[in-house]
Design a protein around this motif. Structure first.
Motif, PDB file in Angstrom:
ATOM      1  N   UNK A   1      18.698 -17.758   9.106  1.00  0.00           N
ATOM      2  CA  UNK A   1      19.592 -18.600   9.899  1.00  0.00           C
ATOM      3  C   UNK A   1      20.041 -17.840  11.134  1.00  0.00           C
ATOM      4  N   UNK A   2      19.687 -18.382  12.293  1.00  0.00           N
ATOM      5  CA  UNK A   2      20.075 -17.753  13.551  1.00  0.00           C
ATOM      6  C   UNK A   2      21.533 -18.074  13.858  1.00  0.00           C
ATOM      7  N   UNK A   3      22.266 -17.051  14.202  1.00  0.00           N
ATOM      8  CA  UNK A   3      23.645 -17.253  14.656  1.00  0.00           C
ATOM      9  C   UNK A   3      23.780 -16.715  16.064  1.00  0.00           C
ATOM     10  N   UNK A   4      24.418 -17.487  16.921  1.00  0.00           N
ATOM     11  CA  UNK A   4      24.564 -17.134  18.327  1.00  0.00           C
ATOM     12  C   UNK A   4      26.030 -17.238  18.716  1.00  0.00           C
ATOM     13  N   UNK A   5      26.523 -16.239  19.410  1.00  0.00           N
ATOM     14  CA  UNK A   5      27.923 -16.222  19.824  1.00  0.00           C
ATOM     15  C   UNK A   5      27.998 -15.876  21.303  1.00  0.00           C
ATOM     16  N   UNK A   6      28.503 -16.815  22.109  1.00  0.00           N
ATOM     17  CA  UNK A   6      28.655 -16.579  23.542  1.00  0.00           C
ATOM     18  C   UNK A   6      30.010 -15.940  23.832  1.00  0.00           C
ATOM     19  N   UNK A   7      30.064 -15.231  24.950  1.00  0.00           N
ATOM     20  CA  UNK A   7      31.328 -14.661  25.422  1.00  0.00           C
ATOM     21  C   UNK A   7      31.227 -14.430  26.919  1.00  0.00           C
ATOM     22  N   UNK A   8      32.387 -14.226  27.551  1.00  0.00           N
ATOM     23  CA  UNK A   8      32.400 -13.830  28.949  1.00  0.00           C
ATOM     24  C   UNK A   8      32.711 -14.923  29.945  1.00  0.00           C
ATOM     25  N   UNK A  28      14.853 -11.639  13.999  1.00  0.00           N
ATOM     26  CA  UNK A  28      14.220 -10.834  15.041  1.00  0.00           C
ATOM     27  C   UNK A  28      13.566 -11.821  16.003  1.00  0.00           C
ATOM     28  N   UNK A  29      14.001 -11.848  17.248  1.00  0.00           N
ATOM     29  CA  UNK A  29      13.559 -12.873  18.184  1.00  0.00           C
ATOM     30  C   UNK A  29      12.117 -12.696  18.642  1.00  0.00           C
ATOM     31  N   UNK A  30      11.546 -11.525  18.429  1.00  0.00           N
ATOM     32  CA  UNK A  30      10.122 -11.325  18.640  1.00  0.00           C
ATOM     33  C   UNK A  30       9.569 -11.982  19.879  1.00  0.00           C
ATOM     34  N   UNK A  50      15.657 -19.872  30.916  1.00  0.00           N
ATOM     35  CA  UNK A  50      15.120 -19.486  29.622  1.00  0.00           C
ATOM     36  C   UNK A  50      14.315 -18.212  29.781  1.00  0.00           C
ATOM     37  N   UNK A  51      14.147 -17.526  28.652  1.00  0.00           N
ATOM     38  CA  UNK A  51      13.451 -16.237  28.673  1.00  0.00           C
ATOM     39  C   UNK A  51      12.615 -16.108  27.407  1.00  0.00           C
ATOM     40  N   UNK A  52      11.401 -15.579  27.565  1.00  0.00           N
ATOM     41  CA  UNK A  52      10.593 -15.235  26.397  1.00  0.00           C
ATOM     42  C   UNK A  52      10.959 -13.812  26.021  1.00  0.00           C
ATOM     43  N   UNK A  53      11.448 -13.668  24.819  1.00  0.00           N
ATOM     44  CA  UNK A  53      12.067 -12.417  24.425  1.00  0.00           C
ATOM     45  C   UNK A  53      11.137 -11.220  24.563  1.00  0.00           C
ATOM     46  N   UNK A  54       9.915 -11.330  24.086  1.00  0.00           N
ATOM     47  CA  UNK A  54       9.013 -10.172  24.064  1.00  0.00           C
ATOM     48  C   UNK A  54       8.482  -9.818  25.444  1.00  0.00           C
ATOM     49  N   UNK A  55       8.124 -10.818  26.218  1.00  0.00           N
ATOM     50  CA  UNK A  55       7.488 -10.565  27.504  1.00  0.00           C
ATOM     51  C   UNK A  55       8.473 -10.490  28.648  1.00  0.00           C
ATOM     52  N   UNK A  56       9.722 -10.866  28.361  1.00  0.00           N
ATOM     53  CA  UNK A  56      10.756 -10.840  29.400  1.00  0.00           C
ATOM     54  C   UNK A  56      10.414 -11.762  30.569  1.00  0.00           C
ATOM     55  N   UNK A  57       9.605 -12.788  30.315  1.00  0.00           N
ATOM     56  CA  UNK A  57       9.313 -13.756  31.368  1.00  0.00           C
ATOM     57  C   UNK A  57      10.418 -14.795  31.411  1.00  0.00           C
ATOM     58  N   UNK A  58      10.700 -15.279  32.604  1.00  0.00           N
ATOM     59  CA  UNK A  58      11.858 -16.147  32.790  1.00  0.00           C
ATOM     60  C   UNK A  58      11.513 -17.404  33.574  1.00  0.00           C
TER      61      UNK A  58
END
Length: 123
Positions: A1-8, A28-30, A50-58
């Motif tokens: 179960x993915x949990x996400x918490x925003x701040x800032x 692990x977002x892989x 949006x961003x692809x976690x592994x490749x850092x493409x945006x």
């Protein structure tokens, strides 16, 4: 179960900058894609970046291209959205989300959401 918490989030004057964060856990977002959405009162939720976690493409919405930058820190499992040259129309609740498919261009493709953080830009 993915949990996400925003701040800032917070209040900033037009032309100012703000960085919001999204701390993830439970996965692990892989090679996954993660996104930032925003929703203004009376409007539909909009994919901002949006961003692809592994490749850092945006990828960015045209309305924020050149002003916003999405990034991630693998060690901290955290995603960021640096927002510069803010405008009153950037006001809204900003949500981070995890995409469950290969096509991540709409909210329907995202299966886990944070609680949101308010960003208000005054004129």
């Amino acid at each position: 179960q993915v949990q996400l918490v925003e701040s800032g989030g917070g209040l900033v004057q037009a032309g100012g900058s703000l960085r919001i964060s999204c701390a993830g856990s439970g996965r692990n977002f892989g090679t996954d894609i993660m996104g930032w959405f925003r929703q203004a009162p009376g409007r539909e939720r909009e994919l901002v970046a949006r961003i692809r976690w592994s490749a850092d493409t945006t990828a960015y919405a045209d309305s924020v291209k050149g002003r916003f930058a999405i990034s991630r820190d693998n060690a901290k499992n955290t995603m960021y959205l640096q927002m510069n040259s803010l405008k009153p129309e950037d006001t809204g609740i900003y949500y981070c989300a995890h995409c469950r498919s290969l096509l991540c261009t709409s909210a329907q493709s995202y299966d886990s959401w944070g609680q949101g953080t308010q960003v208000t830009v005054s004129s």
